[in-house]
Design a protein around this motif. Structure first.
Motif, PDB file in Angstrom:
ATOM      1  N   VAL A   1      36.531  17.423  19.783  1.00 43.29           N
ATOM      2  CA  VAL A   1      37.323  17.710  21.183  1.00 43.29           C
ATOM      3  C   VAL A   1      36.930  16.720  21.906  1.00 43.29           C
ATOM      4  O   VAL A   1      37.775  16.055  22.803  1.00 43.29           O
ATOM      5  N   ALA A   2      35.680  16.547  22.150  1.00 45.49           N
ATOM      6  CA  ALA A   2      34.968  15.464  23.197  1.00 45.49           C
ATOM      7  C   ALA A   2      35.450  13.859  22.685  1.00 45.49           C
ATOM      8  O   ALA A   2      35.943  13.515  23.660  1.00 45.49           O
ATOM      9  N   ALA A   3      35.688  13.806  21.359  1.00 45.46           N
ATOM     10  CA  ALA A   3      36.406  12.473  20.915  1.00 45.46           C
ATOM     11  C   ALA A   3      37.705  12.376  21.285  1.00 45.46           C
ATOM     12  O   ALA A   3      38.260  11.198  22.153  1.00 45.46           O
ATOM     13  N   LEU A   4      38.467  13.650  21.288  1.00 43.04           N
ATOM     14  CA  LEU A   4      39.845  13.522  21.831  1.00 43.04           C
ATOM     15  C   LEU A   4      39.991  13.468  23.033  1.00 43.04           C
ATOM     16  O   LEU A   4      40.900  12.832  24.003  1.00 43.04           O
ATOM     17  N   GLU A   5      39.183  14.263  24.145  1.00 46.81           N
ATOM     18  CA  GLU A   5      38.782  13.992  25.610  1.00 46.81           C
ATOM     19  C   GLU A   5      38.602  12.518  25.785  1.00 46.81           C
ATOM     20  O   GLU A   5      39.055  11.969  27.052  1.00 46.81           O
ATOM     21  N   ALA A   6      37.602  11.955  25.308  1.00 48.49           N
ATOM     22  CA  ALA A   6      37.387  10.389  25.509  1.00 48.49           C
ATOM     23  C   ALA A   6      38.541   9.618  25.281  1.00 48.49           C
ATOM     24  O   ALA A   6      39.128   8.849  26.143  1.00 48.49           O
ATOM     25  N   ALA A   7      39.370   9.829  24.413  1.00 43.76           N
ATOM     26  CA  ALA A   7      40.705   9.130  24.158  1.00 43.76           C
ATOM     27  C   ALA A   7      41.590   9.551  25.151  1.00 43.76           C
ATOM     28  O   ALA A   7      42.479   8.552  25.553  1.00 43.76           O
ATOM     29  N   ALA A   8      41.619  10.584  25.580  1.00 45.90           N
ATOM     30  CA  ALA A   8      42.513  11.095  26.587  1.00 45.90           C
ATOM     31  C   ALA A   8      42.232  10.475  28.049  1.00 45.90           C
ATOM     32  O   ALA A   8      42.909   9.798  28.832  1.00 45.90           O
ATOM     33  N   LEU A   9      40.856  10.081  28.153  1.00 46.37           N
ATOM     34  CA  LEU A   9      40.297   9.498  29.630  1.00 46.37           C
ATOM     35  C   LEU A   9      40.646   8.129  29.328  1.00 46.37           C
ATOM     36  O   LEU A   9      41.336   7.418  30.317  1.00 46.37           O
ATOM     37  N   ARG A  10      40.672   7.391  28.124  1.00 45.18           N
ATOM     38  CA  ARG A  10      40.855   5.915  28.088  1.00 45.18           C
ATOM     39  C   ARG A  10      42.634   5.567  28.122  1.00 45.18           C
ATOM     40  O   ARG A  10      42.740   4.817  29.017  1.00 45.18           O
TER      41      ARG A  10
ATOM     42  N   THR B   1      46.521  15.202  30.108  1.00 36.55           N
ATOM     43  CA  THR B   1      46.793  14.280  29.246  1.00 36.55           C
ATOM     44  C   THR B   1      45.917  15.063  28.044  1.00 36.55           C
ATOM     45  O   THR B   1      46.340  15.040  26.762  1.00 36.55           O
ATOM     46  N   ALA B   2      44.700  15.738  28.221  1.00 35.91           N
ATOM     47  CA  ALA B   2      43.949  16.141  27.511  1.00 35.91           C
ATOM     48  C   ALA B   2      44.258  17.696  26.981  1.00 35.91           C
ATOM     49  O   ALA B   2      43.848  17.998  26.078  1.00 35.91           O
ATOM     50  N   ALA B   3      45.243  18.400  27.527  1.00 37.47           N
ATOM     51  CA  ALA B   3      45.307  19.600  27.689  1.00 37.47           C
ATOM     52  C   ALA B   3      46.094  20.061  26.208  1.00 37.47           C
ATOM     53  O   ALA B   3      45.508  21.059  25.673  1.00 37.47           O
ATOM     54  N   ASP B   4      46.751  19.160  25.821  1.00 39.90           N
ATOM     55  CA  ASP B   4      47.254  19.879  24.551  1.00 39.90           C
ATOM     56  C   ASP B   4      46.401  19.650  23.252  1.00 39.90           C
ATOM     57  O   ASP B   4      46.182  20.656  22.505  1.00 39.90           O
ATOM     58  N   SER B   5      45.268  18.773  23.344  1.00 38.24           N
ATOM     59  CA  SER B   5      44.299  18.762  22.239  1.00 38.24           C
ATOM     60  C   SER B   5      43.322  19.964  22.381  1.00 38.24           C
ATOM     61  O   SER B   5      42.978  20.543  21.533  1.00 38.24           O
TER      62      SER B   5
END
Length: 447
Positions: A328-337, A356-360
């Motif tokens: 999830v930390a990686a998914l949030e980093a992708a959302a930030l990107r 953007t991150a909410a779905d993940s």
């Protein structure tokens, strides 16, 4: 504001903080990571800010793939340093619902290593970026700003108190984050919290690996059964088994050697007990306790201070049994990107990031919460949807013991590679309903 003029502070040098720093640097920020401890930690123990650092960590394949995008060659570097890669159901053993999932190709790769090794390779790659500075032994005391905007932090380092200014502050300080207190102190409204008490306890110990153990498989995971007990044994760098036993709702594994072995003997499969009785221990067992999963609903806030983003376990701390945290930390980093690429305007950045991150985050939270609520002793709202979902998942477990298609789909959903709806595909659902009673498979099921 030109990219060279943008400055970011990342609080915490853990997985979430390192990934966020990499994304920020890739998008034109000059980044300072503030770490309370020695970033490298102690040999064999890791950072003091990772209380579960000596216990088993799993990285889901979705997370591994995202980290590989941000750090090309990361997986290969881990292998060069002694990590193992394994095809999930072929080279490892998974026990769910009391029996082993049938070995079959899933297209998923497990990276098997200690948390210390995974984090250290990330840290070295991150610190090598000329736009990133890592400052150690500096403790953040609070935010600078007000309810409308955050402009930096107050901290205490080796030279005493100081104020650090920034256009963006990222809180990646983990489960021990003081963000709720910090927000109140600047007059901002803290978000609502969702909490699920599980009272999980770990006990972990290193053992010497002997060739031929577990028939050459790289790991075994025994999911928590109806009694709330489970565990895992993974072959990590240095020819060692890292063995973690787990128990929910206060039934925690003991750290006395004989009792540790007895606890392992009471798991729903014998594999871990056979490993630890077939070799010698290399250290003493260590404990870890996780009381509750907590999700802070920043995504539902109507007013968010500009210049502040909270991610990783500081935003949502998952039950570690399900190995979702790093992914999830990686998914949030992708959302930030993705958020920075679409519109980097700082005033709107937090709200757009959380959206953007909410779905993940919601998907991982719902999967973990539903699984936790399958244990009768866990208190929480068991809606009709959750009850029906858990009944269907239990049937999917039984089908996956002998149906390769169901086993493959189940693992790909668990690794966040496919959506849960994949288990409802008509063909898969038909197999689950037909074979979920434990009926034996036929040769045609393998095609």
């Amino acid at each position: 504001m030109s990219p060279a003029d943008r400055h970011a502070l990342v609080l915490g040098a853990g997985i979430a903080g390192l990934l966020a720093a990499r994304v920020l640097a890739d998008n034109g920020f000059r980044v300072i990571i503030l770490e309370r401890d020695d970033a490298g930690g102690r040999e064999g123990v890791g950072r003091g800010g990772v209380p579960q650092g000596r216990h088993l960590h799993g990285l889901l394949d979705r997370g591994r793939a995202l980290i590989e995008e941000l750090y090309p060659g990361w997986t290969g570097e881990l292998v060069r340093r002694g990590a193992t890669t394994a095809e999930v159901l072929v080279d490892t053993r998974w026990y769910v619902g009391g029996s082993r999932l049938i070995p079959t190709s899933t297209g998923l790769t497990s990276v098997i290593a200690t948390r210390t090794l995974m984090e250290s390779v990330l840290r070295e790659r991150t610190a090598a970026d000329p736009n990133i500075e890592v400052r150690e032994r500096i403790a953040v005391q609070g935010l600078i700003g007000d309810a409308r905007s955050v402009s930096g932090v107050g901290a205490i380092g080796v030279a005493g108190p100081e104020i650090l200014a920034a256009d963006l502050v990222i809180d990646a300080t983990g489960r021990g984050s003081r963000i709720m207190e910090w927000l109140s102190a600047i007059g901002a409204e803290p978000p609502a919290e969702e909490r699920l008490d599980v009272d999980l306890g770990y006990a972990s110990r290193m053992y010497r690996y002997r060739p031929g153990q577990l028939d050459g498989h790289a790991s075994v995971i025994i999911s928590t059964g109806t009694n709330g007990r489970g565990g895992g044994a993974v072959r990590v760098e240095g020819d060692r088994w890292l063995v973690t036993l787990a128990g929910m709702l206060g039934d925690h594994p003991p750290v006395e050697s004989e009792d540790f072995h007895r606890y392992a003997a009471n798991l729903s499969a014998p594999d871990i007990h056979e490993i630890i009785t077939g070799t010698e221990p290399l250290d003493d067992p260590v404990r870890y306790r996780f009381r509750a999963s907590v999700r802070r609903r920043f995504d539902r806030q109507t007013a968010l201070p500009a210049g502040l983003i909270v991610l990783g376990d500081a935003q949502c701390a998952f039950n570690p049994l399900y190995a979702q945290g790093m992914t999830v930390a990686a998914l949030e980093a992708a959302a930030l990107r993705d958020t920075l690429r679409s519109n980097p305007a700082p005033a709107e950045l937090p709200a757009r990031f959380y959206a953007t991150a909410a779905d993940s985050v919601s998907l991982a939270w719902s999967l973990a919460a539903s699984s936790d609520l399958s244990h009768p002793g866990v208190h929480g709202p068991r809606t009709l949807r959750i009850r029906l979902t858990n009944a269907y998942v239990a049937r999917a477990h039984r089908a996956a013991h002998h149906d390769p298609r169901v086993a493959r789909t189940f693992m790909r959903v668990a690794h966040l590679v496919e959506p849960p709806a994949a288990l409802g595909h008509p063909v898969t659902a038909g197999r689950i309903m037909l074979r979920g009673n434990g009926a034996a498979t036929t040769l045609s099921d393998h095609h």
